[in-house]
Design a protein around this motif. Sequence first.
Motif, PDB file in Angstrom:
ATOM      1  N   PHE A 273     -34.708 -29.739 -57.413  1.00 23.63           N
ATOM      2  CA  PHE A 273     -35.684 -29.176 -56.635  1.00 23.63           C
ATOM      3  C   PHE A 273     -36.249 -28.057 -57.316  1.00 23.63           C
ATOM      4  O   PHE A 273     -35.802 -26.890 -57.655  1.00 23.63           O
ATOM      5  CB  PHE A 273     -35.338 -28.622 -55.292  1.00 23.63           C
ATOM      6  CG  PHE A 273     -36.556 -28.278 -54.456  1.00 23.63           C
ATOM      7  CD1 PHE A 273     -37.504 -28.646 -53.764  1.00 23.63           C
ATOM      8  CD2 PHE A 273     -36.555 -26.520 -54.161  1.00 23.63           C
ATOM      9  CE1 PHE A 273     -38.769 -28.120 -52.897  1.00 23.63           C
ATOM     10  CE2 PHE A 273     -37.680 -26.092 -53.297  1.00 23.63           C
ATOM     11  CZ  PHE A 273     -38.500 -26.813 -52.898  1.00 23.63           C
ATOM     12  N   ASP A 274     -37.851 -27.965 -57.452  1.00 27.17           N
ATOM     13  CA  ASP A 274     -38.472 -27.193 -57.794  1.00 27.17           C
ATOM     14  C   ASP A 274     -40.061 -26.976 -57.206  1.00 27.17           C
ATOM     15  O   ASP A 274     -40.630 -27.837 -57.094  1.00 27.17           O
ATOM     16  CB  ASP A 274     -39.136 -27.672 -59.471  1.00 27.17           C
ATOM     17  CG  ASP A 274     -39.919 -26.390 -60.266  1.00 27.17           C
ATOM     18  OD1 ASP A 274     -39.780 -25.392 -59.532  1.00 27.17           O
ATOM     19  OD2 ASP A 274     -40.488 -26.720 -61.230  1.00 27.17           O
ATOM     20  N   ILE A 275     -39.898 -25.711 -56.632  1.00 32.44           N
ATOM     21  CA  ILE A 275     -41.030 -25.423 -55.916  1.00 32.44           C
ATOM     22  C   ILE A 275     -42.410 -25.495 -56.650  1.00 32.44           C
ATOM     23  O   ILE A 275     -43.228 -25.727 -55.776  1.00 32.44           O
ATOM     24  CB  ILE A 275     -40.891 -23.891 -55.256  1.00 32.44           C
ATOM     25  CG1 ILE A 275     -41.886 -23.730 -54.343  1.00 32.44           C
ATOM     26  CG2 ILE A 275     -41.034 -22.750 -56.293  1.00 32.44           C
ATOM     27  CD1 ILE A 275     -41.899 -22.167 -53.406  1.00 32.44           C
ATOM     28  N   TRP A 276     -42.607 -25.396 -57.921  1.00 33.03           N
ATOM     29  CA  TRP A 276     -43.787 -25.251 -58.641  1.00 33.03           C
ATOM     30  C   TRP A 276     -44.085 -26.613 -59.071  1.00 33.03           C
ATOM     31  O   TRP A 276     -45.065 -27.017 -59.934  1.00 33.03           O
ATOM     32  CB  TRP A 276     -43.624 -24.529 -59.660  1.00 33.03           C
ATOM     33  CG  TRP A 276     -43.353 -22.891 -59.305  1.00 33.03           C
ATOM     34  CD1 TRP A 276     -42.319 -22.449 -59.565  1.00 33.03           C
ATOM     35  CD2 TRP A 276     -44.239 -22.274 -58.599  1.00 33.03           C
ATOM     36  NE1 TRP A 276     -42.309 -21.015 -59.123  1.00 33.03           N
ATOM     37  CE2 TRP A 276     -43.550 -20.845 -58.302  1.00 33.03           C
ATOM     38  CE3 TRP A 276     -45.473 -22.286 -57.785  1.00 33.03           C
ATOM     39  CZ2 TRP A 276     -43.932 -20.053 -57.712  1.00 33.03           C
ATOM     40  CZ3 TRP A 276     -46.083 -21.215 -56.848  1.00 33.03           C
ATOM     41  CH2 TRP A 276     -45.269 -20.015 -56.936  1.00 33.03           C
ATOM     42  N   SER A 277     -43.146 -27.693 -58.894  1.00 31.05           N
ATOM     43  CA  SER A 277     -43.423 -29.081 -59.470  1.00 31.05           C
ATOM     44  C   SER A 277     -44.536 -29.861 -58.627  1.00 31.05           C
ATOM     45  O   SER A 277     -44.794 -29.839 -57.292  1.00 31.05           O
ATOM     46  CB  SER A 277     -42.227 -30.001 -59.250  1.00 31.05           C
ATOM     47  OG  SER A 277     -42.456 -31.301 -59.647  1.00 31.05           O
ATOM     48  N   LYS A 278     -45.388 -30.510 -59.388  1.00 34.37           N
ATOM     49  CA  LYS A 278     -46.624 -31.053 -58.817  1.00 34.37           C
ATOM     50  C   LYS A 278     -46.241 -32.492 -58.368  1.00 34.37           C
ATOM     51  O   LYS A 278     -47.260 -33.107 -58.002  1.00 34.37           O
ATOM     52  CB  LYS A 278     -47.861 -30.837 -59.549  1.00 34.37           C
ATOM     53  CG  LYS A 278     -48.330 -29.405 -59.908  1.00 34.37           C
ATOM     54  CD  LYS A 278     -49.510 -29.483 -60.905  1.00 34.37           C
ATOM     55  CE  LYS A 278     -50.036 -27.824 -60.571  1.00 34.37           C
ATOM     56  NZ  LYS A 278     -51.460 -27.551 -61.599  1.00 34.37           N
ATOM     57  N   LYS A 279     -45.238 -32.990 -58.943  1.00 32.96           N
ATOM     58  CA  LYS A 279     -44.862 -34.302 -58.713  1.00 32.96           C
ATOM     59  C   LYS A 279     -44.469 -34.444 -57.187  1.00 32.96           C
ATOM     60  O   LYS A 279     -44.378 -35.893 -57.004  1.00 32.96           O
ATOM     61  CB  LYS A 279     -43.574 -34.741 -59.610  1.00 32.96           C
ATOM     62  CG  LYS A 279     -44.059 -34.542 -61.133  1.00 32.96           C
ATOM     63  CD  LYS A 279     -42.787 -35.100 -62.081  1.00 32.96           C
ATOM     64  CE  LYS A 279     -43.268 -34.850 -63.344  1.00 32.96           C
ATOM     65  NZ  LYS A 279     -41.892 -35.151 -64.492  1.00 32.96           N
ATOM     66  N   THR A 280     -44.351 -33.643 -56.499  1.00 33.78           N
ATOM     67  CA  THR A 280     -43.814 -33.977 -55.063  1.00 33.78           C
ATOM     68  C   THR A 280     -45.006 -33.443 -54.187  1.00 33.78           C
ATOM     69  O   THR A 280     -45.726 -32.316 -54.790  1.00 33.78           O
ATOM     70  CB  THR A 280     -42.468 -33.163 -54.859  1.00 33.78           C
ATOM     71  OG1 THR A 280     -42.539 -31.521 -55.154  1.00 33.78           O
ATOM     72  CG2 THR A 280     -41.261 -33.444 -55.531  1.00 33.78           C
ATOM     73  N   ALA A 281     -44.836 -33.977 -53.046  1.00 29.54           N
ATOM     74  CA  ALA A 281     -45.982 -33.714 -52.101  1.00 29.54           C
ATOM     75  C   ALA A 281     -45.829 -32.066 -51.770  1.00 29.54           C
ATOM     76  O   ALA A 281     -45.063 -31.525 -51.507  1.00 29.54           O
ATOM     77  CB  ALA A 281     -45.998 -34.587 -50.826  1.00 29.54           C
ATOM     78  N   TYR A 282     -47.149 -31.630 -51.445  1.00 27.41           N
ATOM     79  CA  TYR A 282     -47.317 -30.184 -51.021  1.00 27.41           C
ATOM     80  C   TYR A 282     -46.690 -29.930 -49.687  1.00 27.41           C
ATOM     81  O   TYR A 282     -46.039 -28.872 -49.828  1.00 27.41           O
ATOM     82  CB  TYR A 282     -48.736 -29.545 -51.309  1.00 27.41           C
ATOM     83  CG  TYR A 282     -48.832 -28.233 -50.757  1.00 27.41           C
ATOM     84  CD1 TYR A 282     -48.684 -27.128 -51.445  1.00 27.41           C
ATOM     85  CD2 TYR A 282     -49.384 -27.797 -49.482  1.00 27.41           C
ATOM     86  CE1 TYR A 282     -48.811 -25.823 -51.170  1.00 27.41           C
ATOM     87  CE2 TYR A 282     -49.622 -26.611 -48.977  1.00 27.41           C
ATOM     88  CZ  TYR A 282     -49.239 -25.583 -50.147  1.00 27.41           C
ATOM     89  OH  TYR A 282     -49.443 -24.113 -49.459  1.00 27.41           O
ATOM     90  N   LEU A 283     -46.949 -30.589 -48.855  1.00 25.30           N
ATOM     91  CA  LEU A 283     -46.274 -30.378 -47.437  1.00 25.30           C
ATOM     92  C   LEU A 283     -44.940 -30.700 -47.869  1.00 25.30           C
ATOM     93  O   LEU A 283     -44.172 -29.991 -46.717  1.00 25.30           O
ATOM     94  CB  LEU A 283     -46.947 -31.565 -46.575  1.00 25.30           C
ATOM     95  CG  LEU A 283     -48.337 -31.273 -46.119  1.00 25.30           C
ATOM     96  CD1 LEU A 283     -48.938 -32.342 -45.133  1.00 25.30           C
ATOM     97  CD2 LEU A 283     -48.571 -30.015 -45.563  1.00 25.30           C
ATOM     98  N   TRP A 284     -44.349 -31.508 -48.224  1.00 23.51           N
ATOM     99  CA  TRP A 284     -42.676 -31.607 -48.428  1.00 23.51           C
ATOM    100  C   TRP A 284     -42.230 -30.254 -49.115  1.00 23.51           C
ATOM    101  O   TRP A 284     -41.002 -29.770 -48.817  1.00 23.51           O
ATOM    102  CB  TRP A 284     -42.372 -32.822 -49.280  1.00 23.51           C
ATOM    103  CG  TRP A 284     -40.971 -33.125 -49.135  1.00 23.51           C
ATOM    104  CD1 TRP A 284     -40.160 -33.714 -48.402  1.00 23.51           C
ATOM    105  CD2 TRP A 284     -40.113 -32.483 -50.331  1.00 23.51           C
ATOM    106  NE1 TRP A 284     -39.049 -33.831 -48.667  1.00 23.51           N
ATOM    107  CE2 TRP A 284     -38.775 -33.052 -49.801  1.00 23.51           C
ATOM    108  CE3 TRP A 284     -40.240 -31.686 -51.488  1.00 23.51           C
ATOM    109  CZ2 TRP A 284     -37.736 -32.867 -50.784  1.00 23.51           C
ATOM    110  CZ3 TRP A 284     -38.831 -31.841 -52.252  1.00 23.51           C
ATOM    111  CH2 TRP A 284     -37.894 -32.214 -51.829  1.00 23.51           C
ATOM    112  N   ARG A 285     -42.732 -29.679 -50.169  1.00 19.92           N
ATOM    113  CA  ARG A 285     -42.586 -28.531 -50.682  1.00 19.92           C
ATOM    114  C   ARG A 285     -42.544 -27.452 -49.851  1.00 19.92           C
ATOM    115  O   ARG A 285     -41.595 -26.579 -49.674  1.00 19.92           O
ATOM    116  CB  ARG A 285     -43.247 -28.262 -51.815  1.00 19.92           C
ATOM    117  CG  ARG A 285     -42.808 -29.031 -53.321  1.00 19.92           C
ATOM    118  CD  ARG A 285     -43.790 -28.802 -54.301  1.00 19.92           C
ATOM    119  NE  ARG A 285     -45.339 -29.013 -54.343  1.00 19.92           N
ATOM    120  CZ  ARG A 285     -46.195 -28.534 -54.786  1.00 19.92           C
ATOM    121  NH1 ARG A 285     -45.885 -27.400 -55.777  1.00 19.92           N
ATOM    122  NH2 ARG A 285     -47.329 -28.804 -54.899  1.00 19.92           N
TER     123      ARG A 285
END
Length: 263
Positions: A180-192
């Motif tokens: 899990f990476d909080i700055w990763s743009k590969k995952t949805a913003y709302l999910w982060r």
Amino acid sequence: MNVSIERMERESNKKSVLHNIDNRIKLIITIGIIIYAVYTQNLFVLLVMEIYLILLILLSKISFSYALKRILLILPFGGAIAIFQPFIKSGAVLYTLPLGITMTYEGTIFGILLLSRLIVCITAIVLLSSVTPMQEIINSARKLGMPREFSMILSLMIRYLFMFYDELLKIRDAQKSRCFDIWSKKTAYLWRLKQIGYTIMMMFLRSYEQGENVYFSMLSRGYSDNSRLYNDNKKLNVKDYTFIAITISLISLLEITRYFSVI
């Protein structure tokens, strides 16, 4: 910026001339510099005080880049007030911007003065926290007359602050092990954002449980509302008096110079 509680404590436990000065003296000098910086309206005086603080940082053997990062990290919280002064303070119009926004001369001068004061005060606080452990700052304030109840609350707050930090590191390590990476743009913003909420909730739950265990341990060792904190009777030495004399002499010289320049 790599600014953490752990790094702050490592810097404060280094060995140097400034680290070895009595903590009460360092606290008094810091408060005195802050009061003088707020009192003076001379930019040259503030410049000299900032240079003096920078020399102390270099003398204390702490990382200058680390101290600069901490100053820049705190500066925006008060610097925003200084930046808006040219636009909100009345006076002679210095420059006109689009949409009818005007900059005044008096506002610009006051904004520069306010920003200079803020930089000197922040530098003094960063220097104090970099050469003195947090607990020692509270102990020194208690020796100088801080109420016992207030010093007890601050002492417990510092201990729980480190506990919060340890719990946060454990949670972050667990998240990294799950990629899990909080700055990763590969995952949805709302999910982060949801994961950040879960992290905050988990941190407080774990810290609350650990805090209860620590509190019961303190009770089993005799802690109560009437508990007294230990005070060591450390006497001042030549280094302490020298540091006081140099700082007071500098402030006095600046005041004398400013007085005669006004005359």
